[in-house]
Enzyme design. Structure first.
Site, PDB file in Angstrom:
ATOM      1  N   ARG A  95      98.983   8.933 109.750  1.00 34.05           N
ATOM      2  CA  ARG A  95      99.845   9.672 108.818  1.00 34.05           C
ATOM      3  C   ARG A  95     100.653  10.760 109.496  1.00 34.05           C
ATOM      4  NH1 ARG A  95     100.102   6.389 104.510  1.00 34.05           N
ATOM      5  NH2 ARG A  95      98.038   5.781 103.819  1.00 34.05           N
ATOM      6  N   ASP A  98      94.912  11.024 103.410  1.00 32.32           N
ATOM      7  CA  ASP A  98      94.484   9.619 103.455  1.00 32.32           C
ATOM      8  C   ASP A  98      94.544   9.097 104.884  1.00 32.32           C
ATOM      9  OD1 ASP A  98      93.677   8.398 101.057  1.00 32.32           O
ATOM     10  OD2 ASP A  98      95.705   8.480 100.257  1.00 32.32           O
ATOM     11  N   HIS A 157      98.024   0.325  92.566  1.00 33.95           N
ATOM     12  CA  HIS A 157      99.157   1.240  92.553  1.00 33.95           C
ATOM     13  C   HIS A 157     100.177   0.786  91.516  1.00 33.95           C
ATOM     14  CE1 HIS A 157      97.407   1.969  96.549  1.00 33.95           C
ATOM     15  NE2 HIS A 157      97.905   3.176  96.430  1.00 33.95           N
ATOM     16  N   ARG A 213      92.090  -2.282 105.709  1.00 29.97           N
ATOM     17  CA  ARG A 213      91.544  -0.930 105.563  1.00 29.97           C
ATOM     18  C   ARG A 213      90.025  -0.955 105.432  1.00 29.97           C
ATOM     19  NH1 ARG A 213      94.403   0.921 100.219  1.00 29.97           N
ATOM     20  NH2 ARG A 213      93.467   2.956 100.679  1.00 29.97           N
ATOM     21  N   LYS A 245      85.193   5.383  99.343  1.00 22.55           N
ATOM     22  CA  LYS A 245      86.085   4.888  98.300  1.00 22.55           C
ATOM     23  C   LYS A 245      86.194   3.378  98.395  1.00 22.55           C
ATOM     24  CE  LYS A 245      90.404   5.872 100.806  1.00 22.55           C
ATOM     25  NZ  LYS A 245      91.408   6.900 101.073  1.00 22.55           N
ATOM     26  N   HIS A 246      86.521   2.661  97.332  1.00 25.76           N
ATOM     27  CA  HIS A 246      86.912   3.139  95.991  1.00 25.76           C
ATOM     28  C   HIS A 246      85.846   2.641  95.052  1.00 25.76           C
ATOM     29  CE1 HIS A 246      90.513   2.444  98.500  1.00 25.76           C
ATOM     30  NE2 HIS A 246      91.045   3.475  97.887  1.00 25.76           N
ATOM     31  N   ASP A 275      90.670   8.575  92.146  1.00 25.43           N
ATOM     32  CA  ASP A 275      91.827   8.196  92.944  1.00 25.43           C
ATOM     33  C   ASP A 275      93.037   8.834  92.259  1.00 25.43           C
ATOM     34  OD1 ASP A 275      93.449   7.101  94.868  1.00 25.43           O
ATOM     35  OD2 ASP A 275      92.775   5.038  94.579  1.00 25.43           O
TER      36      ASP A 275
END
Lengths: 555, 555
Positions: free
Chosen positions: B95, B87, B204, B161, B191-192, B276
């Site tokens: 990351r 990601d 989430h 994002r 995405k998404h 996802d």
């Protein structure tokens, strides 16, 4: 004045001078990853230094796998065997994530009073584990054991790094540690000669003075060094300390009386004498980078650790030989000692694809053997406490009040750390106190905590305190005994956990009423937190992670 | 009901089912280094899964060098080419420490309004940099771009994002990003689907509902997906969202109407459809690990990302074929799409000895192009502001008040971060506010900050706020407009820096008097801090590190 060197001789002399330096580098592969760029030379310069004959590198930063890659790279850049070292006094995992992270040595020093056989056996395994882990990363020189006798509870820089508070304990445990290191084929380094245990200032920041007589040094400070020297330790590191009884003018690191007179002649040490880092303020404030290196070699050091500027140090050493201040034969003898030491170590390059390994059994046994809990008002080691009497934490809710030096430098307190997750699972709201957040302290000596700023309910108090270099004395300006009195009078103290300093633990323990759950570990890592909280009734059967509620599957 | 499989056919079918899974693994080499053990299978199981045909791995954790080792290891364990993804929406360095860490895409979305040509050029370089960095680590699939149109400022999970707040901007910049990725020989993932930009809850944690009509979706949400599909994006990731207008019963991830009807048939997408993460609560709360995977494939997904239990998912898929719920031909078509995608990528294993590289020029240009400062009451981008008018910070002293989500999860705030070091060099005392420390808030709506808890003097306010997954909405329960009013009335506000959310910045900016130094960056990393503080008169000529006073040469 000796004749000037021939043109052919000078490059050789430069190479000889370079061989006696141990320079600092980041454990990361790339320049931009350096965490302390002011101390860590960039790769182009590092490669040039190694090609020019620099004989050693001290590493900090990076995880275990990355450091293994880094050690391969450094070996590749040098055309001779290198001393590759790190300050891994509490297991290699203390510095390099992925390797074994062990409780600080002072825990075993305290165990030694109760069970000397077990403490010595654990110290040997401690050394063997550190040596094996170091080799896996490609390091061949462990800058441990600390041989200082910690006989000053206010010592800000040695403290839990020491193996004990009396010479016999320190001697027994450091020699056991060295046996373990030896068994792994890795060199050790006894430090900080002639003894840094009775100082109350930090030599990273200023030059401490040790006002003791030679007789006192022989009784307290020197025996551990004598013991590990007798056991064949490869190296001794000097202390940045002024000892007026031995040399009123120069700190030990730069003192011929200490290094040549006491260490070489009187104690008969024939291994490597290495300075502590010359960039430390106690030295660098008074001497330029070149002059400090020359003074150290003049005093009798073989190797110069972390000169503030390696090129200046080489140039100054060469000039000192040309001027007759240093004899070339002395430098050659030092280089010979370096090569002899390297012959003692295994020389296979590390395999970076080998996943880091942890000695779980040892790490856990050390936590359990050094933990202390309160039982009916008296301290017991965890192993002698009846399991059935482990308290059960009272009803859900309340405050998990954690004290630490800085939340930004707390590798022991990741988001899934037991110190947060276990109380979280019992419904306690975390409240972190560090030197950077709003202060919870006010000037009332009887009620120093601003309790109104805390969430309501019973308080689990977790104190992470140890004397850390650069951070001054442990918990200065925080009156925890008074704060405990205040919490008790308010009927809010529900339990106490101390991680790190035994002196704070011993100061607070007598203040607790009978039956109050309390425990101490010299370690601050997650493993120590889990054991301490379990002893407080907050650990059993709790899962770290998803149950915590705040914990997602990404970060 | 179809005939039961022959014994020879079942292992083949198991392998086919396995190929359609993308499992989660830690980027670290060793099991004990896993940061989220509940989501990351141990190595023995991972190796078994890869040997059994699992077709992809999503990685999190570890530095760049370590992940390169890890990718070599995973390739070695599998006997087929693997999809290796992460990601990395904001550069691979978001990351994996060591690679390029870029400002969040929404910064370019805002720049696009002022300078569309420059924004598109930067978006393409953003993609190329991300692709190159990914390949260096051994990743061949970048789970980006986010194609959601962020048309809800309260969105807790998309926010910065996203590449913009309107469909045309998002379409232009995401296609440019994809061109960059393509040039590096790495796959992307839009995405998404069909659009997560207008949600105010976090999938989430729960299942958000998007009450829009098909017409509205076609006007706002779908155009960026259509654009990147036309540009040849390799994969589309589904959203865990309920869209009653399309399918009143199933979230998009499990909806045949959305995946097969809308995405495959109406939009004509013939690449990889990937779910996802199925472990997210929006799915896992309602369906078991096996059933969720079967439902996703039934709906038309090709690949199942992060099934809660890979073995159960394989068994359930096999059973579903045997029971006639799923056709084997469909799974074979999905496997074929996976292999076709892999044929598009370069397949050299990474060289872990290659030091991580950062595209410094791009990272810095992105910071400068997306920064905003206040000038005489109106916002200007940094590049249009006359350099001579950069303010000079007033006299020494005061408070550096920093707000962040959690000091324990702040990779952007290491001990040498400019946000601490630059104000520190100007004599400001740091005070960190996060969700874990003592609260500085009280219930007075006009004066919500407990100013008595702060050190005295002028206040530099630095707010690190962005809508992060799992952390709920940005700065909930913190009334920063009122706090700014309070600080202004007390004559104590000396400057404002906002890092992250443009919505908070736009809310606060109008409250500032003329001449008050203030700046905004969508980025939170040190590079963004340095630029913002320089604009406030706190950066120029300041050295990070030793001058800070608290900074030693070790940690």
């Amino acid at each position: 004045m000796p004749p000037a060197l021939t043109e052919a001789a000078e490059p050789q002399l430069r190479r000889l001078a370079a061989e006696l330096l141990v320079v600092r580098a980041s454990g990361h592969l790339a320049d931009h990853q350096r965490r302390y760029p002011q101390w860590e030379v960039p790769n182009a310069e590092l490669q040039e230094l190694l090609e020019g004959g620099v004989g050693g590198v001290i590493l900090l930063g990076g995880g275990a796998a990355e450091v293994a890659l880094r050690c391969r790279q450094l070996r590749h850049w040098a055309d001779q065997p290198l001393l590759l070292c790190a300050d891994v006094e509490e297991g290699v995992g203390q510095r390099f994530e992925g390797a074994s992270w062990l409780v600080p040595p002072l825990g075993l020093g305290r165990l030694h009073g109760r069970d000397p056989t077990r403490a010595s056996a654990l110290a040997e395994r401690y050394g063997a584990c550190t040596g094996r882990d170091a080799r896996r990363l490609g390091l061949n020189w462990v800058l441990a054991p600390v041989c200082d006798v910690n006989n000053n509870a206010a010592n800000p820089v040695i403290n839990v790094r020491a193996w004990g508070e009396d010479p016999a304990t320190v001697a027994a445990l450091t020699t056991a540690f060295c046996r373990g290191l030896d068994s792994a084929g890795v060199l050790g380094c006894a430090k900080h000669f002639p003894g840094h245990g009775d100082t109350s200032s930090d030599s990273h920041l200023e030059l401490p003075v040790l006002p003791h007589s030679r007789e006192r040094l022989e009784a307290i400070e020197l025996p551990p060094f004598q013991a590990v020297i007798a056991a064949g330790v490869a190296a001794v590191m000097t202390a940045h300390l002024l000892l007026p009884a031995l040399d009123p003018g120069r700190p030990a690191t730069l003192s011929a009386a200490v290094l040549t007179g006491l260490l070489r002649r009187d104690l008969g040490f024939d291994g490597l004498v290495v300075t502590d880092a010359l960039v430390m303020e106690a030295i660098s404030r008074h001497h330029g980078p070149g002059e400090a290196a020359v003074l150290a070699l003049e005093a009798g050091a073989d190797l110069v650790l972390m000169p503030a500027d390696a090129r200046q140090a080489i140039a100054a050493i060469v000039a000192a030989v040309e001027e007759g201040r240093l004899r070339q034969e002395q430098l050659e003898a030092s280089a010979r000692r370096r090569r002899l030491a390297l012959e003692r170590v295994a020389d296979a390059p590390p395999d970076p694809m080998a996943a880091p390994v942890v000695d779980d059994a040892l790490a856990q046994e050390l936590v359990e053997a050094t933990m202390e809990t309160v039982h009916g008002g008296s301290a017991l080691s965890a192993t002698t406490r009846p399991a059935a009497e482990t308290p059960t934490w009272p009803a859900s809710g309340g405050v998990n009040l954690l004290r630490l030096d800085s939340c930004l430098q707390a590798p022991f307190l990741g988001p899934t750390a037991p110190a947060l997750a276990f109380p979280g699972a019992a419904g306690l709201t975390p409240c972190l106190l560090d030197g950077l957040g709003p202060r919870l302290w006010r000037s009332d000596p009887d009620a120093p905590l601003i309790l109104e700023s805390l969430p309501p309910g019973p308080v689990l108090l977790q104190l992470f305190v140890r004397g850390n270099p650069f951070r001054g004395s442990a918990a200065a300006g925080e009156d925890w005994p008074a704060a405990i009195g205040q919490l008790l009078r308010a009927g809010r103290l529900a339990g106490l956990a101390v991680y790190g300093s035994p002196y704070l633990w011993e100061q607070l323990r007598p203040l607790l009423p009978d039956g109050m759950p309390a425990a101490y570990s010299p370690g601050q890592m997650g493993r120590a937190q889990g054991a301490v909280l379990a002893a407080l009734g907050l650990g059993q059967g709790r899962e770290v992670g998803h149950t915590g509620g705040r914990q997602g599957f990404t970060d």
